[in-house]
Design an enzyme around this catalytic site. Structure first.
Site, PDB file in Angstrom:
ATOM      1  N   LYS A   1     -13.313   6.139 -14.208  1.00 53.76           N
ATOM      2  CA  LYS A   1     -13.992   5.248 -13.267  1.00 53.76           C
ATOM      3  C   LYS A   1     -15.473   5.600 -13.185  1.00 53.76           C
ATOM      4  O   LYS A   1     -16.344   4.719 -13.168  1.00 53.76           O
ATOM      5  CB  LYS A   1     -13.346   5.349 -11.881  1.00 53.76           C
TER       6      LYS A   1
ATOM      7  N   PHE B   1     -10.265   4.201  -3.910  1.00 48.84           N
ATOM      8  CA  PHE B   1     -10.169   3.840  -2.501  1.00 48.84           C
ATOM      9  C   PHE B   1     -10.757   2.457  -2.323  1.00 48.84           C
ATOM     10  O   PHE B   1     -11.268   1.855  -3.263  1.00 48.84           O
ATOM     11  CB  PHE B   1     -10.896   4.876  -1.621  1.00 48.84           C
ATOM     12  N   GLY B   2     -10.686   1.935  -1.114  1.00 49.09           N
ATOM     13  CA  GLY B   2     -11.279   0.631  -0.832  1.00 49.09           C
ATOM     14  C   GLY B   2     -10.605  -0.488  -1.629  1.00 49.09           C
ATOM     15  O   GLY B   2      -9.381  -0.623  -1.640  1.00 49.09           O
ATOM     16  N   TYR B   3     -11.428  -1.287  -2.312  1.00 50.50           N
ATOM     17  CA  TYR B   3     -10.928  -2.439  -3.058  1.00 50.50           C
ATOM     18  C   TYR B   3     -10.539  -2.092  -4.497  1.00 50.50           C
ATOM     19  O   TYR B   3     -10.220  -2.989  -5.286  1.00 50.50           O
ATOM     20  CB  TYR B   3     -11.983  -3.552  -3.063  1.00 50.50           C
TER      21      TYR B   3
ATOM     22  N   LYS C   1     -15.924   8.793  -1.496  1.00 54.24           N
ATOM     23  CA  LYS C   1     -17.309   8.785  -1.987  1.00 54.24           C
ATOM     24  C   LYS C   1     -17.779  10.197  -2.311  1.00 54.24           C
ATOM     25  O   LYS C   1     -18.451  10.424  -3.328  1.00 54.24           O
ATOM     26  CB  LYS C   1     -18.240   8.165  -0.936  1.00 54.24           C
TER      27      LYS C   1
ATOM     28  N   ASP D   1     -24.933   3.008   0.385  1.00 55.37           N
ATOM     29  CA  ASP D   1     -24.112   1.943   0.938  1.00 55.37           C
ATOM     30  C   ASP D   1     -23.626   1.104  -0.232  1.00 55.37           C
ATOM     31  O   ASP D   1     -24.373   0.872  -1.195  1.00 55.37           O
ATOM     32  CB  ASP D   1     -24.885   1.085   1.939  1.00 55.37           C
TER      33      ASP D   1
ATOM     34  N   HIS E   1     -20.267   1.181 -10.366  1.00 52.83           N
ATOM     35  CA  HIS E   1     -21.530   0.859  -9.706  1.00 52.83           C
ATOM     36  C   HIS E   1     -22.155   2.117  -9.114  1.00 52.83           C
ATOM     37  O   HIS E   1     -23.364   2.311  -9.160  1.00 52.83           O
ATOM     38  CB  HIS E   1     -21.291  -0.180  -8.611  1.00 52.83           C
TER      39      HIS E   1
ATOM     40  N   ARG F   1     -19.212  10.511   5.349  1.00 56.60           N
ATOM     41  CA  ARG F   1     -17.989  11.220   5.726  1.00 56.60           C
ATOM     42  C   ARG F   1     -16.790  10.714   4.929  1.00 56.60           C
ATOM     43  O   ARG F   1     -15.666  11.132   5.166  1.00 56.60           O
ATOM     44  CB  ARG F   1     -17.706  11.016   7.223  1.00 56.60           C
ATOM     45  N   ASN F   2     -17.032   9.798   4.012  1.00 56.41           N
ATOM     46  CA  ASN F   2     -15.975   9.182   3.220  1.00 56.41           C
ATOM     47  C   ASN F   2     -15.573  10.136   2.094  1.00 56.41           C
ATOM     48  O   ASN F   2     -16.348  10.399   1.171  1.00 56.41           O
ATOM     49  CB  ASN F   2     -16.492   7.846   2.648  1.00 56.41           C
TER      50      ASN F   2
END
Length: 200
Positions: free
Chosen positions: A174, A151-153, A13, A70, A179, A9-10
């Site tokens: 990006k 987003f995130g880090y 991502k 994940d 990764h 749901r991100n």
């Protein structure tokens, strides 16, 4: 046209994965807004375990092929933290700003700022077959956040060979090095093969 459900749901991502899988002939990628599914509790102790949990649970609930993933940040100086708790590093609910602040506090007096992003993607198809791929991006944690993308880090992570954080790169740039690109790129080959053999 075969349909594959993205098991997240991100929105960040989803945007990255959709770009990475763009142009795959014979496939339509669905999101949770089109096919709702239950939240899967991420109880695994590794990225692999959590990716498999999500792929299996969402696949069994919806009956569709599911691509789940994940990912997180590992910092050797912090014993591998935040690791599988990356999204909830500062607690619930998920707050990327607080996660970044906590990471910077814990690294405040640390010179070794090496870090790596890890992504594990799991594709489960309705006959029960599961395909897994991993991607890693090595770099370091900056001392201050920079950039408004991602987003995130991403505002804190500087990939090896770069002076900019991931948040300072365009989504396209990006996705050339991330990764997630490495993991999803390998799954892309699997999807192409499954479509060509009629298994999907």
């Amino acid at each position: 046209m075969s349909r594959v459900l993205l098991g997240t749901r991100n929105d960040g991502k989803i945007a990255e994965v959709q770009e990475l899988l763009a142009g795959l002939a014979g496939l339509e990628f669905l999101t949770s807004s089109q096919v709702p599914f239950s939240q899967v509790e991420e109880t695994g102790t590794t990225f692999l375990e959590n990716a498999l949990l999500k792929a299996r649970a969402i696949g069994e609930e919806t009956g569709l092929p599911v691509l789940a993933e994940d990912a997180g940040l590992e910092v050797p100086a912090l014993g591998g933290d935040p690791g599988v708790r990356s999204a909830r590093y500062a607690g619930e609910p998920v707050d990327y700003g607080k996660n970044n602040e906590l990471l910077l506090r814990r690294l405040a007096a640390v010179d070794d700022r090496r870090a790596r992003f890890v992504a594990v993607a799991a594709l489960r198809i309705p006959d029960g077959q599961i395909f897994v791929a991993t991607g890693v991006l090595c770099g370091r944690v900056a001392r201050v956040p920079s950039g408004a993308g991602g987003f995130g880090y991403d505002p804190l992570f500087v990939p090896n060979g770069e002076e900019r954080t991931l948040a300072e790169l365009s989504l396209h740039n990006k996705n050339q090095i991330s990764h997630r690109r490495r993991a999803i790129g390998r799954i892309r080959w699997v999807l192409e093969d499954l479509v060509s053999t009629g298994e999907l």
